[in-house]
Every structure is written in structure tokens, then in C-alpha cells.
Design a protein around this motif. Structure first.
Motif, mmCIF file in Angstrom:
data_model
loop_
_atom_site.group_PDB
_atom_site.id
_atom_site.type_symbol
_atom_site.label_atom_id
_atom_site.label_comp_id
_atom_site.label_asym_id
_atom_site.label_seq_id
_atom_site.Cartn_x
_atom_site.Cartn_y
_atom_site.Cartn_z
ATOM 1 N N SER A 51 0.809 -1.217 0.000
ATOM 2 C CA SER A 51 0.000 0.000 0.000
ATOM 3 C C SER A 51 0.844 1.269 0.000
ATOM 4 O O SER A 51 0.366 2.337 -0.372
ATOM 5 N N SER A 52 2.106 1.175 0.398
ATOM 6 C CA SER A 52 2.978 2.344 0.425
ATOM 7 C C SER A 52 3.503 2.722 -0.958
ATOM 8 O O SER A 52 4.144 3.767 -1.111
ATOM 9 N N HIS A 53 3.219 1.871 -1.956
ATOM 10 C CA HIS A 53 3.716 2.132 -3.300
ATOM 11 C C HIS A 53 2.607 2.117 -4.352
ATOM 12 O O HIS A 53 2.903 2.261 -5.536
ATOM 13 N N SER A 54 1.373 1.965 -3.941
ATOM 14 C CA SER A 54 0.301 1.775 -4.910
ATOM 15 C C SER A 54 -0.836 2.771 -4.705
ATOM 16 O O SER A 54 -1.584 2.686 -3.725
ATOM 17 N N LYS A 55 -0.981 3.713 -5.635
ATOM 18 C CA LYS A 55 -2.133 4.605 -5.620
ATOM 19 C C LYS A 55 -3.408 3.862 -6.030
ATOM 20 O O LYS A 55 -4.508 4.230 -5.619
ATOM 21 N N CYS A 80 -4.685 6.330 2.113
ATOM 22 C CA CYS A 80 -3.762 6.088 0.998
ATOM 23 C C CYS A 80 -2.655 7.131 0.967
ATOM 24 O O CYS A 80 -1.472 6.810 0.798
ATOM 25 N N ALA A 81 -3.041 8.412 1.150
ATOM 26 C CA ALA A 81 -2.034 9.482 1.145
ATOM 27 C C ALA A 81 -1.051 9.314 2.295
ATOM 28 O O ALA A 81 0.163 9.550 2.130
ATOM 29 N N ARG A 103 -0.161 6.504 3.733
ATOM 30 C CA ARG A 103 0.736 5.391 3.428
ATOM 31 C C ARG A 103 1.736 5.772 2.343
ATOM 32 O O ARG A 103 2.923 5.411 2.434
ATOM 33 N N MET A 104 1.272 6.484 1.315
ATOM 34 C CA MET A 104 2.171 6.874 0.231
ATOM 35 C C MET A 104 3.234 7.859 0.710
ATOM 36 O O MET A 104 4.329 7.919 0.153
ATOM 37 N N HIS A 156 4.658 7.573 3.404
ATOM 38 C CA HIS A 156 5.469 6.788 4.338
ATOM 39 C C HIS A 156 5.258 7.245 5.779
ATOM 40 O O HIS A 156 6.205 7.397 6.559
#
Length: 249
Positions: free
Chosen positions: A131-135, A183-184, A186-187, A189
Motif C-alpha cells: 500500500s505504500s507504493h500503490s495509488k 492512501c495518502a 501510506r504513500m 510513508h
């Protein structure tokens, strides 16, 4: 405006129990393939097996499984309901439509995992598919609430009733905001800048959905003359006349 047929809440006569009976065959088959993929740590061969098994169930003769002849129409029903859900503003919302929408909301986590599954099948790089790399995971997690929001807006357009449809739609806006902010976060980090919006959206979403579920969906904690902590009207089977509150049958 559309009378009792459009907003009928009779689960027993909707045909949905039979539809769910059929869908369970696909869920069981998918669960078996998922368990095998974990055991052998390879997704690709078992994903193909699962896909072939699903196609086989769709073309299976109707007399191979008990009661299959009574639910063959599920194939058409499911496709039509999914299309009506995705194109929610274009169709009046019937019982099966928002029932399927609620099911998708319950499967929000599974919806987002479609992106991870596809990434693992395509690249087999576990470190790049989280989830840290996937929008895409964030977008898919927002879709169920987005579809239900569109259904609420369509029901408001058809009925003209701000309550409960606009308030229900606001609940799904909170759900979209929560999943998008997650999501934001996680993205980013888990940076402090993204943490505050996520916490605020999560808190509002939790409070709103909890109150709505307890008071309206479960009909608890409502002022009532006849039923303590419950609403006056407890009868859901049958067709209700929304003008005078009476039921047919």
C-alpha cells in the motif's frame, strides 16, 4: 415518487438469497485457490486454475449442482446489478442495487487487494506491491463508497427526500475521505504532515458511521412509544406505502 416497487425492503421476495447461494460456489473455489497459492508460494498457476474454474462454473450444465437450475439466472442478474451499480446515476436504485452496493462496501479491503494481487502476478516483487507504493489500492478502496454515494444522490433525485438520502450520502463521503487520506498517509510513508488529515478523517468517519449504523440501520436508541430503545415500526417484510405507512400483505 416511484411507489413501493422502487423502495421495497422485502429481502425474502427479492431473490437475493438464491443469488447468494450461487455466488458461494465462486467464493469457495476462490478460497481454495488462495489457500493453495499460500502453501506453494506461487500465485500465477493457481490464479489460472481459479480463473478456469470460475469459467467452468459459468458454463456448467444446470443439473450438475443441486438447485442450480433455480439460480442459473444469477449469471445475468449479477452482471446487470454490477452494471447498474457502476452506472448508478443512470438507473433508479432498486433493492438489489443498493444491497449489492452495501456488499461491495463490506469488501472494501478485498477491493483494494485486487491491485496488490495484480502487481504480484505481474512482477512478483512483494516490496513494490504494498500500500505504500500503490495509488491504485487507494482508488479501489474508495470505489465502493463512491458508488453508494451516487446511489444516494439518485434516490434523492427520484424521491426529493433530503433525509435519509443526502445524510446517507454524507456518510459515504466520509468513507471516501477516510480511504483517500489513508492512501495518502501510506504513500507519504507515514509522515507527520499526512498523519493529521488521516486522523481527522478517520475520527469523523468512525463517529458518523457508528451513529448511523446504531440508530438507523440497527434501529437502536430511537425514541419510541411502543418499543423501548427501538423504533415504532419494526415490520420490514412486505411492501410499504410510503405515503400512509401501511403495508400490503
Amino acid at each position: 415518487k416511484h411507489g413501493t416497487k422502487l423502495f421495497n425492503n422485502d429481502f425474502a421476495t427479492s431473490g437475493i438469497p438464491l443469488q447468494l447461494y450461487t455466488i458461494m460456489f465462486f467464493v469457495l473455489w476462490g478460497s481454495i485457490c488462495a489457500a493453495l497459492s499460500y502453501k506453494y508460494e506461487r500465485l500465477i498457476p493457481w490464479s489460472y486454475v481459479c480463473l478456469c474454474g470460475t469459467v467452468l462454473l459459468y458454463i456448467l450444465p444446470k443439473d450438475m449442482i443441486p438447485y442450480w437450475n433455480k439460480v442459473v439466472s444469477t449469471r445475468k442478474w449479477l452482471f446487470i446489478r454490477i452494471i447498474r451499480l457502476v452506472l448508478a446515476p443512470l438507473y433508479p436504485v432498486e433493492f438489489g442495487d443498493f444491497f449489492l452496493g452495501d456488499i461491495f462496501c463490506s469488501l472494501t479491503y478485498s477491493m483494494s487487494d485486487i491491485a496488490m494481487f495484480s502487481c504480484l502476478v505481474a512482477t512478483n516483487e512483494k516490496g513494490l506491491c504494498g500500500s505504500s507504493h500503490s495509488k491504485t489500492m487507494g482508488i479501489l478502496s474508495c470505489l465502493p463508497s463512491y458508488w453508494r454515494l451516487l446511489q444516494c444522490l439518485r434516490r434523492y433525485a427520484d424521491s426529493g427526500d433530503k433525509f435519509p438520502h443526502l445524510f446517507n450520502g454524507a456518510k459515504y463521503i466520509c468513507g471516501i475521505a477516510y480511504n483517500a487520506s489513508l492512501c495518502a498517509y501510506r504513500m507519504a510513508h507515514r509522515s507527520p504532515e499526512a498523519r493529521t488529515p488521516f486522523i481527522v478523517c478517520a475520527l469523523i468517519n468512525a463517529i458518523f458511521t457508528s451513529i448511523w449504523d446504531i440508530v438507523f440501520d440497527w434501529s437502536l436508541l430511537q425514541p419510541s412509544k411502543h418499543n423501548l430503545f427501538l423504533r415504532d415500526d419494526l415490520y420490514l417484510a412486505g411492501k410499504k406505502n410510503w405515503k400512509d405507512g401501511t403495508y400490503d400483505g
